[in-house]
Design a protein around this motif. Structure first.
Motif, short mmCIF file in Angstrom:
data_model
loop_
_atom_site.label_atom_id
_atom_site.label_comp_id
_atom_site.label_asym_id
_atom_site.label_seq_id
_atom_site.Cartn_x
_atom_site.Cartn_y
_atom_site.Cartn_z
N VAL A 1 63.30 82.70 16.31
CA VAL A 1 61.76 81.59 15.91
C VAL A 1 61.20 81.69 15.33
O VAL A 1 61.01 82.98 14.37
N LYS B 1 59.11 79.92 13.34
CA LYS B 1 57.48 79.14 12.62
C LYS B 1 56.79 79.88 11.50
O LYS B 1 56.96 81.60 11.78
N ILE C 1 60.04 74.62 21.31
CA ILE C 1 59.78 76.01 22.24
C ILE C 1 57.45 75.96 22.69
O ILE C 1 57.41 77.21 23.48
N MET D 1 61.84 77.98 31.53
CA MET D 1 61.94 79.18 30.37
C MET D 1 60.81 79.47 30.85
O MET D 1 59.86 79.25 31.97
N MET E 1 57.28 82.53 29.94
CA MET E 1 57.03 84.19 28.80
C MET E 1 56.39 85.04 29.87
O MET E 1 55.53 84.28 31.15
N MET F 1 61.60 87.43 24.63
CA MET F 1 60.86 87.32 22.73
C MET F 1 61.41 89.00 21.98
O MET F 1 62.04 90.33 22.50
N SER F 2 60.65 89.13 21.01
CA SER F 2 61.19 90.52 20.06
C SER F 2 60.69 91.92 21.13
O SER F 2 61.53 92.69 20.96
N ARG G 1 64.74 83.95 23.00
CA ARG G 1 63.60 83.50 21.70
C ARG G 1 63.51 84.79 20.63
O ARG G 1 62.39 85.50 21.26
N ILE G 2 63.40 85.25 19.55
CA ILE G 2 63.18 86.38 19.56
C ILE G 2 62.78 85.31 17.22
O ILE G 2 63.47 85.37 17.22
N GLY G 3 61.10 85.93 17.26
CA GLY G 3 60.88 85.56 16.09
C GLY G 3 60.72 87.18 14.83
O GLY G 3 61.62 86.88 14.23
N SER G 4 59.88 88.08 15.09
CA SER G 4 59.52 88.85 13.94
C SER G 4 60.79 89.97 14.12
O SER G 4 60.21 90.39 13.02
N ARG H 1 54.15 88.04 11.88
CA ARG H 1 54.04 86.41 11.17
C ARG H 1 51.50 86.51 11.23
O ARG H 1 51.97 87.33 12.04
C1 LIG Z 1 56.62 82.60 19.10
C2 LIG Z 1 57.80 82.23 20.36
C3 LIG Z 1 58.28 83.11 20.85
C4 LIG Z 1 58.90 85.15 19.53
O1 LIG Z 1 58.05 85.76 19.69
P1 LIG Z 1 58.38 87.34 18.96
O2 LIG Z 1 57.38 87.69 19.78
O3 LIG Z 1 58.07 86.63 17.29
O4 LIG Z 1 59.94 87.38 19.20
C5 LIG Z 1 59.33 83.16 21.46
N1 LIG Z 1 58.72 81.56 22.29
C6 LIG Z 1 57.27 81.50 22.14
C7 LIG Z 1 57.62 80.27 22.82
C8 LIG Z 1 57.29 81.84 20.95
O5 LIG Z 1 55.80 81.09 20.83
#
Ligand SMILES: *Cc1c(COP(=O)(O)O)cnc(C)c1O
Length: 228
Positions: free
Chosen positions: A23, A25, A67, A151, A153, A195-196, A211-214, A220
């Motif tokens: 992820v 963004k 996403i 999907m 969260m 996620m993270s 779905r992994i971002g940070s 961010r």
């Molecule tokens: C930002 C986001 C993520 C990733 O989140 P992290 O905690 O940074 O891994 C995953 N899914 C969705 C829908 C997001 O908006």
């Protein structure tokens, strides 16, 4: 650790059949390229215009995953290239994706987003709404989208039992829909969750895509809104 190292460490923690959506963004193209260079191909973005501007300069074999909450008027800008839209929460949006995909001569993978958290702010369907959508005549006429899974969260909380229960509820929803609507369709197979902070629990509960971002790109700067 570098972005490349973060990806490699994460990959080792994930079972082979669980795919990683990085992820990206708010992060610059240089950060995406660092991930690309160690083999990362699936990237997730939550704003349509940001995804379009990155797609224009990134290599062509990147698989773009949308996403975030998607406004119908933004569908057309991502329809020419998006691989999968994880956040479909209405028949109206699905019809718009179908229409724009048809104009591009494409078929777009879509996941139905479910509301599994105990927070007011998260978008998504409940099981009854999804059943109604999938059973409708309008849905059955759509030819340029494929529903490939679900999907969700989890709630933003340290209570991992609660998070586990929420992920489990998404897997139960997946199983119900599979039985009711997609029994003979191997394309319905994705559970996008994790996620993270909670991907390990998500994987234990049957996630096929995290779905992994940070954890990959670092923290961010806070985004003001969830809209695209
Ligand atoms: C930002 C986001 C993520 C990733 O989140 P992290 O905690 O940074 O891994 C995953 N899914 C969705 C829908 C997001 O908006």
């Amino acid at each position: 650790m570098t972005i490349a190292e973060n990806i490699l460490v994460l990959k080792k923690q994930l079972p082979e059949k669980v795919r990683l959506v990085a992820v990206s963004k708010t992060k610059p193209v240089s950060a995406l390229m660092e991930a690309y260079q160690v083999g990362q191909r699936m990237f997730g973005e939550n704003k349509a215009l940001e995804m379009v501007s990155k797609q224009a300069v990134m290599p062509e074999d990147v698989e773009w995953h949308f996403i975030g909450h998607l406004q119908t008027n933004k569908v057309k800008v991502i329809a020419p290239f998006v691989a999968c839209i994880h956040s479909v929460d209405s028949l109206r949006l699905l019809c718009e994706i179908d229409k724009e995909a048809r104009k591009c001569g494409r078929n777009i993978s879509c996941l139905l987003q479910f509301y599994i958290a105990s927070e007011e702010t998260k978008f998504g369907l409940d099981l009854d709404e999804a059943m109604e959508l999938l059973g409708s005549e309008i849905f059955s006429a759509l030819q340029n989208i494929t529903i490939t899974g679900v999907m969700g969260m989890a709630t933003f909380t340290d209570d991992m039992d609660q998070v586990r229960n929420e992920f489990r509820s998404l897997r139960i929803i997946f199983n119900r829909l599979k039985t009711a609507f997609f029994q003979d369709q191997p394309t319905f197979r994705e559970i996008s969750m994790g996620m993270s902070d909670d991907f390990q629990v998500a994987v234990e509960e049957g996630s096929t895509m995290v779905r992994i971002g940070s954890t990959i790109f670092g923290a961010r700067i806070l985004q003001k809104s969830m809209s695209s």
